[in-house]
Motif scaffolding. Sequence first.
Motif, PDB file in Angstrom:
ATOM      1  N   ASP A   1      66.203  39.758   6.958  1.00  0.00           N
ATOM      2  CA  ASP A   1      66.969  39.580   8.199  1.00  0.00           C
ATOM      3  C   ASP A   1      67.007  38.111   8.602  1.00  0.00           C
ATOM      4  O   ASP A   1      65.996  37.425   8.510  1.00  0.00           O
ATOM      5  CB  ASP A   1      66.320  40.378   9.341  1.00  0.00           C
ATOM      6  CG  ASP A   1      66.394  41.879   9.110  1.00  0.00           C
ATOM      7  OD1 ASP A   1      67.441  42.341   8.597  1.00  0.00           O
ATOM      8  OD2 ASP A   1      65.410  42.583   9.419  1.00  0.00           O
ATOM      9  N   TYR A   2      68.166  37.644   9.062  1.00  0.00           N
ATOM     10  CA  TYR A   2      68.265  36.277   9.576  1.00  0.00           C
ATOM     11  C   TYR A   2      67.335  36.107  10.773  1.00  0.00           C
ATOM     12  O   TYR A   2      67.112  37.082  11.485  1.00  0.00           O
ATOM     13  CB  TYR A   2      69.715  35.983  10.029  1.00  0.00           C
ATOM     14  CG  TYR A   2      70.658  35.671   8.894  1.00  0.00           C
ATOM     15  CD1 TYR A   2      70.541  34.477   8.181  1.00  0.00           C
ATOM     16  CD2 TYR A   2      71.682  36.564   8.549  1.00  0.00           C
ATOM     17  CE1 TYR A   2      71.427  34.190   7.136  1.00  0.00           C
ATOM     18  CE2 TYR A   2      72.571  36.277   7.517  1.00  0.00           C
ATOM     19  CZ  TYR A   2      72.429  35.085   6.813  1.00  0.00           C
ATOM     20  OH  TYR A   2      73.305  34.796   5.796  1.00  0.00           O
ATOM     21  N   PRO A   3      66.817  34.885  11.027  1.00  0.00           N
ATOM     22  CA  PRO A   3      67.017  33.663  10.226  1.00  0.00           C
ATOM     23  C   PRO A   3      66.154  33.648   8.968  1.00  0.00           C
ATOM     24  O   PRO A   3      65.101  34.264   8.921  1.00  0.00           O
ATOM     25  CB  PRO A   3      66.569  32.556  11.184  1.00  0.00           C
ATOM     26  CG  PRO A   3      65.496  33.214  12.004  1.00  0.00           C
ATOM     27  CD  PRO A   3      65.933  34.643  12.177  1.00  0.00           C
ATOM     28  N   PHE A   4      66.628  32.882   7.949  1.00  0.00           N
ATOM     29  CA  PHE A   4      65.845  32.680   6.734  1.00  0.00           C
ATOM     30  C   PHE A   4      65.399  31.235   6.658  1.00  0.00           C
ATOM     31  O   PHE A   4      66.027  30.352   7.247  1.00  0.00           O
ATOM     32  CB  PHE A   4      66.682  32.886   5.451  1.00  0.00           C
ATOM     33  CG  PHE A   4      67.513  34.118   5.408  1.00  0.00           C
ATOM     34  CD1 PHE A   4      67.089  35.317   5.958  1.00  0.00           C
ATOM     35  CD2 PHE A   4      68.754  34.077   4.758  1.00  0.00           C
ATOM     36  CE1 PHE A   4      67.878  36.443   5.879  1.00  0.00           C
ATOM     37  CE2 PHE A   4      69.547  35.206   4.681  1.00  0.00           C
ATOM     38  CZ  PHE A   4      69.123  36.386   5.237  1.00  0.00           C
ATOM     39  N   PHE A   5      64.353  30.999   5.870  1.00  0.00           N
ATOM     40  CA  PHE A   5      63.980  29.636   5.489  1.00  0.00           C
ATOM     41  C   PHE A   5      64.289  29.468   4.012  1.00  0.00           C
ATOM     42  O   PHE A   5      63.809  30.246   3.188  1.00  0.00           O
ATOM     43  CB  PHE A   5      62.507  29.367   5.778  1.00  0.00           C
ATOM     44  CG  PHE A   5      62.268  29.031   7.229  1.00  0.00           C
ATOM     45  CD1 PHE A   5      62.187  27.710   7.636  1.00  0.00           C
ATOM     46  CD2 PHE A   5      62.188  30.037   8.189  1.00  0.00           C
ATOM     47  CE1 PHE A   5      62.013  27.393   8.973  1.00  0.00           C
ATOM     48  CE2 PHE A   5      62.015  29.728   9.529  1.00  0.00           C
ATOM     49  CZ  PHE A   5      61.936  28.399   9.926  1.00  0.00           C
TER      50      PHE A   5
ATOM     51  N   ILE B   1      63.250  29.245  -3.105  1.00  0.00           N
ATOM     52  CA  ILE B   1      62.767  30.457  -2.462  1.00  0.00           C
ATOM     53  C   ILE B   1      63.458  30.628  -1.115  1.00  0.00           C
ATOM     54  O   ILE B   1      63.704  29.659  -0.408  1.00  0.00           O
ATOM     55  CB  ILE B   1      61.216  30.434  -2.344  1.00  0.00           C
ATOM     56  CG1 ILE B   1      60.687  31.747  -1.792  1.00  0.00           C
ATOM     57  CG2 ILE B   1      60.722  29.263  -1.510  1.00  0.00           C
ATOM     58  CD1 ILE B   1      59.181  31.925  -1.978  1.00  0.00           C
ATOM     59  N   VAL B   2      63.793  31.877  -0.808  1.00  0.00           N
ATOM     60  CA  VAL B   2      64.348  32.205   0.507  1.00  0.00           C
ATOM     61  C   VAL B   2      63.361  33.149   1.175  1.00  0.00           C
ATOM     62  O   VAL B   2      62.986  34.181   0.607  1.00  0.00           O
ATOM     63  CB  VAL B   2      65.727  32.888   0.401  1.00  0.00           C
ATOM     64  CG1 VAL B   2      66.291  33.170   1.789  1.00  0.00           C
ATOM     65  CG2 VAL B   2      66.697  32.020  -0.391  1.00  0.00           C
ATOM     66  N   GLU B   3      62.907  32.780   2.368  1.00  0.00           N
ATOM     67  CA  GLU B   3      61.905  33.584   3.078  1.00  0.00           C
ATOM     68  C   GLU B   3      62.476  34.138   4.379  1.00  0.00           C
ATOM     69  O   GLU B   3      63.306  33.498   5.023  1.00  0.00           O
ATOM     70  CB  GLU B   3      60.689  32.726   3.451  1.00  0.00           C
ATOM     71  CG  GLU B   3      59.957  32.117   2.282  1.00  0.00           C
ATOM     72  CD  GLU B   3      58.793  31.234   2.735  1.00  0.00           C
ATOM     73  OE1 GLU B   3      58.268  30.512   1.892  1.00  0.00           O
ATOM     74  OE2 GLU B   3      58.447  31.272   3.941  1.00  0.00           O
ATOM     75  N   ALA B   4      61.970  35.290   4.768  1.00  0.00           N
ATOM     76  CA  ALA B   4      62.272  35.806   6.097  1.00  0.00           C
ATOM     77  C   ALA B   4      61.573  34.915   7.116  1.00  0.00           C
ATOM     78  O   ALA B   4      60.405  34.575   6.958  1.00  0.00           O
ATOM     79  CB  ALA B   4      61.755  37.234   6.222  1.00  0.00           C
ATOM     80  N   GLY B   5      62.303  34.505   8.138  1.00  0.00           N
ATOM     81  CA  GLY B   5      61.696  33.659   9.175  1.00  0.00           C
ATOM     82  C   GLY B   5      60.865  34.505  10.139  1.00  0.00           C
ATOM     83  O   GLY B   5      61.250  35.617  10.477  1.00  0.00           O
ATOM     84  N   VAL B   6      59.716  33.978  10.556  1.00  0.00           N
ATOM     85  CA  VAL B   6      58.907  34.689  11.557  1.00  0.00           C
ATOM     86  C   VAL B   6      58.796  33.831  12.818  1.00  0.00           C
ATOM     87  O   VAL B   6      58.873  32.606  12.756  1.00  0.00           O
ATOM     88  CB  VAL B   6      57.461  34.984  11.076  1.00  0.00           C
ATOM     89  CG1 VAL B   6      57.457  36.076  10.047  1.00  0.00           C
ATOM     90  CG2 VAL B   6      56.778  33.737  10.542  1.00  0.00           C
ATOM     91  N   VAL B   7      58.610  34.508  13.951  1.00  0.00           N
ATOM     92  CA  VAL B   7      58.312  33.791  15.190  1.00  0.00           C
ATOM     93  C   VAL B   7      56.805  33.865  15.356  1.00  0.00           C
ATOM     94  O   VAL B   7      56.255  34.949  15.541  1.00  0.00           O
ATOM     95  CB  VAL B   7      59.015  34.458  16.387  1.00  0.00           C
ATOM     96  CG1 VAL B   7      58.680  33.718  17.677  1.00  0.00           C
ATOM     97  CG2 VAL B   7      60.520  34.486  16.154  1.00  0.00           C
ATOM     98  N   ALA B   8      56.151  32.717  15.220  1.00  0.00           N
ATOM     99  CA  ALA B   8      54.686  32.750  15.196  1.00  0.00           C
ATOM    100  C   ALA B   8      54.103  31.396  15.556  1.00  0.00           C
ATOM    101  O   ALA B   8      54.794  30.382  15.507  1.00  0.00           O
ATOM    102  CB  ALA B   8      54.210  33.145  13.799  1.00  0.00           C
ATOM    103  N   ARG B   9      52.832  31.407  15.902  1.00  0.00           N
ATOM    104  CA  ARG B   9      52.108  30.149  16.079  1.00  0.00           C
ATOM    105  C   ARG B   9      51.673  29.663  14.701  1.00  0.00           C
ATOM    106  O   ARG B   9      51.423  30.461  13.806  1.00  0.00           O
ATOM    107  CB  ARG B   9      50.900  30.377  16.993  1.00  0.00           C
ATOM    108  CG  ARG B   9      51.326  30.644  18.429  1.00  0.00           C
ATOM    109  CD  ARG B   9      50.206  31.167  19.289  1.00  0.00           C
ATOM    110  NE  ARG B   9      49.140  30.187  19.499  1.00  0.00           N
ATOM    111  CZ  ARG B   9      48.064  30.414  20.258  1.00  0.00           C
ATOM    112  NH1 ARG B   9      47.916  31.596  20.877  1.00  0.00           N
ATOM    113  NH2 ARG B   9      47.135  29.492  20.410  1.00  0.00           N
ATOM    114  N   GLU B  10      51.588  28.329  14.525  1.00  0.00           N
ATOM    115  CA  GLU B  10      51.226  27.783  13.223  1.00  0.00           C
ATOM    116  C   GLU B  10      49.807  27.262  13.248  1.00  0.00           C
ATOM    117  O   GLU B  10      49.475  26.359  14.006  1.00  0.00           O
ATOM    118  CB  GLU B  10      52.204  26.686  12.828  1.00  0.00           C
ATOM    119  CG  GLU B  10      53.606  27.251  12.639  1.00  0.00           C
ATOM    120  CD  GLU B  10      54.527  26.352  11.850  1.00  0.00           C
ATOM    121  OE1 GLU B  10      54.063  25.710  10.886  1.00  0.00           O
ATOM    122  OE2 GLU B  10      55.709  26.305  12.207  1.00  0.00           O
TER     123      GLU B  10
END
Length: 351
Positions: free
Chosen positions: A172-176, A212-221
């Motif tokens: 699902d969008y967004p991707f990295f 590589i295409v990754e699913a973007g997550v909303v998270a603290r780093e």
Amino acid sequence: TKLRVGLLFGGRSGEHEVSISSARAIAKALSAEENASKYEILPFYIQKNGCWLAGEIPQQVLETGTPHLEDKNLNRWKLPEQVTQVDIWFPILHGPNGEDGTIQGLLTLMQVPFVGSGVLGSALGMDKIAMKMAFEQAGLPQVKYKALTRAEVWSNPCVFPKLCDEIEAALDYPFFVKPANLGSSVGIAKVRSRQELEAALDNAATYDRRIIVEAGVVAREVECAVLGNDQTKASIVGEITFNSDFYDYETKYTVGQADLLIPAPIPDAVSRQIQDMALQAFAAVDAAGLARVDFFFVEATGEILINEINTFPGFTATSMYPQLWAESGIPFPELVDRLIQLGLERNSSHE
Ligand code: ATP
Ligand code: MG
Ligand code: MG
Ligand code: MG
């Protein structure tokens, strides 16, 4: 007599400038009182064109912090004769042609000890696709992703849309979108639409054969530093905060754009879990000496996902790796000393 440490820096990589900054900090630490009586520095500078220089120019680059390019012998790769004087190598190189096992292979063939991971650990730690496979095998949770090659991205116009369809169906969008073998966020794009996806894939393919295409997550780093060879220790955990869309090159290297919070203001149980996962990740890729392991902490669900490992993380005085150890009780000069000792220990117990 002093141990002669070959500082290897610069390199044929998009992280050339970062490497110079790391090398300056490490050279300074080796000149600090507690180390100066033990170690002598022999600087070797690898130009952006791949040529190795010894002697005055590397010294100058260390002093000024400015890259140097000498155009002689452009396509003639030759090692300076001073390489034979080195007792232990300190490869201070980030990214391809340095952090990826290539230099480590050369140093292994030279039969001279070196600091940090060997060929396998460096290669697995650099390639985000191979790294993710190793993490998966170790049972470490991570984002969903798809691996691609440049040949697929630059394939004929009938194949490429199908490829994008597949990615959109899987994630699902967004991707990295990322070149598989890079660092400092070079070549990475966050994409929110088909049009952006196509452009980002094309751009990533200019940097690397593997993408590589990754699913973007909303998270603290959050990040954790590891030190050791077969017996490893995890540092306290740190967090990075910033206002930009993601932790891109500009945010990483512009003063004041990002803040490092050490220790990370997260629950102790979460920290402990991150430290555990960092040690597992280190072992999963067969890293040695040092590594910084990057995580996403999804606060809403409590989930911790591993993002990546860096086998030669940024190493300036203000970088996360040395700061995490400083806060964990190992000051910068002592950290550099320990890394050299770990390099000697590993390379003598190895064969
Ligand atoms: P480093 O300098 O740490 O080696 P890198 O070039 O290897 O960086 P990553 O750490 O993979 O790149 O990604 C860079 C940044 O992009 C992350 O710190 C994060 O801000 C963002 N990012 C990467 N992947 C994701 C993702 N799947 N979801 C959300 N944000 C992401
Ligand atoms: Mg990285
Ligand atoms: Mg990196
Ligand atoms: Mg990272």
